[in-house]
Motif scaffolding. Structure first.
Motif, mmCIF file in Angstrom:
data_model
loop_
_atom_site.group_PDB
_atom_site.id
_atom_site.type_symbol
_atom_site.label_atom_id
_atom_site.label_comp_id
_atom_site.label_asym_id
_atom_site.label_seq_id
_atom_site.Cartn_x
_atom_site.Cartn_y
_atom_site.Cartn_z
ATOM 1 N N ALA A 216 34.511 50.662 37.375
ATOM 2 C CA ALA A 216 34.672 49.431 37.017
ATOM 3 C C ALA A 216 34.145 48.392 37.796
ATOM 4 O O ALA A 216 33.682 48.792 39.161
ATOM 5 N N ALA A 217 33.925 47.179 37.863
ATOM 6 C CA ALA A 217 33.204 46.181 38.496
ATOM 7 C C ALA A 217 34.422 45.761 39.428
ATOM 8 O O ALA A 217 35.664 45.747 39.198
ATOM 9 N N PRO A 218 33.838 45.177 40.670
ATOM 10 C CA PRO A 218 34.594 44.758 41.686
ATOM 11 C C PRO A 218 35.671 43.520 41.110
ATOM 12 O O PRO A 218 35.019 42.586 40.172
ATOM 13 N N GLN A 219 36.670 43.119 41.718
ATOM 14 C CA GLN A 219 37.401 42.225 41.317
ATOM 15 C C GLN A 219 36.946 40.870 42.237
ATOM 16 O O GLN A 219 36.397 41.149 43.224
ATOM 17 N N ASP A 220 37.020 39.908 41.629
ATOM 18 C CA ASP A 220 36.263 38.576 42.504
ATOM 19 C C ASP A 220 37.289 38.157 43.647
ATOM 20 O O ASP A 220 38.492 38.500 43.729
#
Length: 220
Positions: A216-220
């Motif tokens: 999953a992509a990192p959180q902002d």
């Protein structure tokens, strides 16, 4: 020459004729249900949702106030709503654009959209799906999920106006594992762009791609 009565001729000919496709359905108020395995023309309503069962075949699908759901293995034309979300199941072919103004769009595995995906206020997501055209949004997040292919590029447009005096949330644009985006990625406003190291993308304008290698992509 012997002449047969008209009723007898009709009785002989009609059973041999091919079954006719169902006609289109048009309403002002009320939902529309396309049944599994049936063939329809265009489906349109103003106030109501549209549900297409698995393996149904339809023409264009359009509503103003309502969501649209398309079951697995269906075949449709273009798909459009104004206030509602669009969810397309597996192994669907949509022969046209898929668009909404206020709502999300989701395309599931092995489905193909032969046009573009467009929304203003709503997220767009694909999982192992193919898009022949481009993705375009203003305020929505975009996820080109694992194994998906977008052939027409991505554009996030700048809002034409804003009633808020505070800056809004930046859209998140994610290109996931083994995904491909052919064409340019153009951003007319600030976004958070995450691109998996196994993905392939075209040239980027208006943003800096942040690589990642997790599921999953990192959180902002």
């Amino acid at each position: 020459m012997k002449r047969f009565p008209l009723p007898l001729l009709l009785a002989l000919v009609l059973p041999c004729a091919p079954a006719l496709a169902n006609e289109g359905i048009s309403k002002v108020n009320g939902s529309i249900h396309a049944e599994s395995g049936q063939v329809y023309g265009d489906l349109d309503t103003v106030n109501g949702g549209i549900n297409v069962d698995a393996a149904a075949v339809t023409g264009d699908i359009e509503t103003v106030n309502g969501g649209i759901r398309i079951g697995d293995n269906a075949r449709t034309g273009g798909v459009s709503t104004v206030n509602g979300s669009v969810r397309i199941g597996r192994e669907v072919i949509a022969a046209g654009d898929v668009e909404t103004v206020n709502g999300s769009i989701f395309i599931d595995r092995s489905s193909q959209v032969e046009g573009e995906l467009q929304t203003v206020n709503g997220s767009i997501g694909l999982v192992e799906a193919r898009l022949d055209g481009s993705i375009e949004t203003v305020n929505g997040d975009i996820t080109v999920g694992v194994g998906s292919q977008v052939n027409g590029g991505i554009r996030v447009k700048k809002p034409s106006f804003s009633l808020s005096l505070t800056p809004g949330r930046k859209p998140r644009v994610i290109v996931g594992p083994n995904a491909v985006v052919n064409g340019s990625l153009v951003f007319d406003r600030d976004v958070s762009l995450y691109v998996h190291r196994s993905a392939r993308i075209g040239p980027v304008s208006g943003a800096q791609a942040q690589p990642f290698d997790t599921d999953a992509a990192p959180q902002d």
